[in-house]
Design a protein around this motif. Structure first.
Motif, PDB file in Angstrom:
ATOM      1  N   SER A 177       0.835  -1.197   0.000  1.00  0.00           N
ATOM      2  CA  SER A 177       0.000   0.000   0.000  1.00  0.00           C
ATOM      3  C   SER A 177       0.874   1.253   0.000  1.00  0.00           C
ATOM      4  O   SER A 177       2.070   1.194   0.333  1.00  0.00           O
ATOM      5  CB  SER A 177      -0.899   0.018   1.237  1.00  0.00           C
ATOM      6  N   ASP A 178       0.263   2.394  -0.363  1.00  0.00           N
ATOM      7  CA  ASP A 178       0.993   3.660  -0.332  1.00  0.00           C
ATOM      8  C   ASP A 178       1.492   3.957   1.077  1.00  0.00           C
ATOM      9  O   ASP A 178       2.602   4.462   1.263  1.00  0.00           O
ATOM     10  CB  ASP A 178       0.082   4.806  -0.808  1.00  0.00           C
ATOM     11  N   TYR A 179       0.663   3.634   2.071  1.00  0.00           N
ATOM     12  CA  TYR A 179       1.053   3.898   3.462  1.00  0.00           C
ATOM     13  C   TYR A 179       2.289   3.078   3.836  1.00  0.00           C
ATOM     14  O   TYR A 179       3.238   3.607   4.436  1.00  0.00           O
ATOM     15  CB  TYR A 179      -0.106   3.561   4.401  1.00  0.00           C
TER      16      TYR A 179
END
Length: 658
Positions: free
Chosen positions: A30-32
């Motif tokens: 994920s981007d996170y």
């Protein structure tokens, strides 16, 4: 885990995900998660700067603003291709290949990306240098900007001593449209087309700007590979794909008929590619055959580029309507009888401006020839005057804005016609976004998306409405909430105390930029004094020419402008200059800042000069009093030395301020 091992593992994970995301379009995290890993790597690199490697994902965007580009001599020339425009020329080329080689020839056929050709050089598997094509022998070193392209791998799985590949840098059509929409909101000139946008972005002296342009690349040739042998072009492309490059799609064919068919098929698929393309490239696949065929002075004999002619069809102008853009420009548009062009149905075409309409003499009812400029934007090529109906009238743009009714004015230095209304609904998003921007009223958190929500909800109809917003109204909007609403109201309230200079810039008066706004505020001290000024008084001020002065007077004379200023006053917005001269020690002096200052940022240094009666200029001339040179000063310092202008170090400049 040892910090060296952790840093190595983080680099590998981040680079692997970048490949999957930007090349394969199949991210695994994920981007996170990516951001957290990247933040950890940044922390470790701060603690152990000696362990930073060139292939670290943190090194893609540099902080240093370049003074210019060094030249780069290509070890293997980047040859251009001979262009052909007909099926007969393709057949002639294939016939020559068969005759010269004596056996049936295998070809590759690839889409021709309409971008900017570059070479990428790797040493021991690490990206070290990249350059533009230039004249094919010498180009410009644009390494720092190429690093910002996320689909270019910083390190390769196989560590060959030296590898050079060639690719085409481009701006995806979707990115081009997004960036132009953002530029329109900010009132900046629109980029003409994706190719020009890519070329301009790659030659930015500030890599951070290049990074914002979100460029991409398609690799289409192996130039040099030390320690590897290949027999065919298709084999090299497959190898480069295994090394994490984004490689151009290709098809192997073995006859002239198959070449012709693939050229047709590529044209039919052209809108499915993310990039603009202007043709198909046909190449002999065998590398040994290429060696045998050789090159002319200009082109390789074993390849050519088939250029697609623009598809043109007749249509009828049903009407001409006028749209008002976010910058106030009136743009005429032809409404057309539907016509199928380059894979889509076209029902309208921009007419640009009055000069364009007059030059082509386009009228309602005309039969016109239509094509897609750059295969994207429909345009009228010409009018078929033999089919013009009787009684048609020449078209002229209206003298008042079709949206708000304010008078329109034509640019003194161009063909654009603009609405002069300060509260024109068509310009609302752009005007309020500009008003709230950092150099203007600096209202934190009020970007275009938030302001668009305010407009959609009917909460604001001009910049003055910002000051009557209530937290409870904002909190009801999507993705806002009480905390965000309270922060927005506090930021709006805080902006009331800004200096007059920020307000003047925020009003969006034509040709009144940050510097001119500061000059006007320092000179008149209050908005009322500025509003009472004559043309003669305005033109007597340094940095305010006759054209700018007239724009100011025209803006002040508009009823919409008067209404806006009255409402801002009622809201309690400051209308006076809060800047005061410290002294006049720099009166009559002009300073130019260059390079990186250690103790002062450039904006602060400029303010210090102006607070002492001096002027901060952007370029060196005979009228320059001093040049203040920081680290890595470049062309401005050289010019100062050539002209004999005194040069100050930052320490010497600070001593003058004491």
């Amino acid at each position: 885990m040892d910090y060296r091992e952790e840093m190595k593992e983080l680099r590998e994970k981040l680079n692997r995900n970048a490949y999957l995301y930007y090349v394969m379009d199949a991210p695994t995290m994920s981007d996170y998660e990516y951001d957290m890993l990247n933040r950890r790597l940044v922390q470790l690199e701060r603690e152990h700067p000696e362990e930073i490697t060139p292939d670290s994902p943190t090194q893609r965007v540099g902080d240093r603003i370049l003074e210019g580009f060094a030249t780069y001599e290509h070890p293997v020339p980047l040859e251009s291709l001979q262009d052909v425009f007909s099926a007969e020329e393709v057949e002639e080329f294939c016939g020559k290949m068969d005759a010269a080689l004596g056996t049936p020839v295998e070809y590759t056929v690839e889409p021709k990306v309409d971008g900017l050709s570059v070479a990428l050089e790797y040493r021991d598997g690490v990206f070290v240098r990249g350059a533009t094509r230039g004249d094919g022998h010498v180009g410009e070193d644009v390494t720092e900007n190429l690093r910002t392209i996320r689909s270019i791998p910083m390190s390769l799985p196989e560590k060959l001593p030296r590898l050079i590949v060639r690719g085409e840098v481009y701006m995806a059509r979707s990115v081009f449209e997004e960036l132009n929409a953002e530029r329109e909101i900010r009132g900046e000139p629109l980029m003409a087309n994706p190719r020009n946008a890519a070329a301009g972005s790659l030659r930015q002296l500030n890599p951070k700007i290049a990074a914002q342009r979100r460029l991409d690349i398609q690799i289409f040739n192996l130039q040099l590979a030390e320690g590897r042998e290949f027999t065919s072009h298709s084999e090299t492309l497959d190898y480069l794909k295994s090394q994490n490059f984004k490689v151009i799609s290709y098809k192997k064919v073995s006859s002239t008929a198959d070449c012709q068919q693939e050229i047709v098929d590529i044209n039919e698929r052209r809108m499915s590619y993310p990039f603009d393309m202007d043709g198909a490239v046909i190449k002999v696949n065998s590398l040994a055959d290429r060696e045998k065929l050789g090159s002319t002075v200009k082109y390789p004999k074993w390849a050519l580029a088939y250029k697609y002619p623009p598809e043109q069809k007749p249509s009828t102008v049903l009407d001409i309507v006028v749209q008002v853009g976010r910058t106030g420009v009136l743009t005429p548009k032809a409404i057309l009888a539907p016509v199928h062009l380059a894979g889509t149905t076209v029902q309208s075409a921009t007419l640009h401006n009055q000069d364009y309409i007059t030059e082509k003499d386009i009228r309602v009812g005309d039969t016109v020839i239509v094509q897609k400029a750059g295969e994207i934007i429909p345009e009228i090529v010409e009018v078929d005057f033999s089919k013009r109906p009787e009684g048609t009238d020449a078209y002229h743009l209206p003298e008042t804005c079709p949206v708000c009714g304010a008078p329109v004015s034509r640019d003194a230095d161009g063909a654009a016609v603009r609405c002069t209304g300060a509260e024109c609904p068509a310009q609302l998003l752009r005007n309020i976004t500009h008003f709230a921007s950092r150099d203007a009223m600096d209202i934190d958190g009020l970007g275009p998306a938030v302001i668009q929500q305010f407009i959609d909800a009917g909460l604001v109809h001009s910049a003055a409405d910002l000051y009557s917003l209530r937290a409870e109204d904002i909190a009801r909007l999507d993705r806002m909430g009480e905390k965000s609403a309270d922060n927005a109201v506090r930021a709006i309230e805080k902006s009331k105390g800004n200096d007059l200079a920020k307000l003047l810039y925020g009003l969006g008066i034509r040709q009144v930029g940050v510097k001119a706004a500061r000059v006007l505020a320092n000179h008149f001290k209050s908005f009322d004094a500025l509003a009472a000024a004559s043309l003669e008084e305005l033109t007597e001020i340094d940095d305010v020419g006759a054209i700018t002065a007239q724009f100011i007077l025209d803006w002040l004379a508009s009823p919409q402008s008067l209404d806006l200023m009255e409402r801002l006053k009622e809201a309690g917005v400051n209308m006076e200059s809060t800047a005061r001269l410290v002294d006049e020690r720099f009166k009559g002096m002009t300073f130019v800042l260059t390079g990186t200052l250690e103790q002062l940022d450039r904006k602060t240094a400029q303010e210090m000069i102006e607070q002492r009666g001096g002027k901060a200029a952007g370029s060196v001339s005979k009228r320059t009093t001093y040049v203040v040179a920081g680290e890595e000063a470049g062309s401005k310092l050289r010019k100062a030395n050539e002209l004999g202008i005194p040069v100050l170090s930052e320490a010497e400049f600070l001593k003058m301020l004491e």
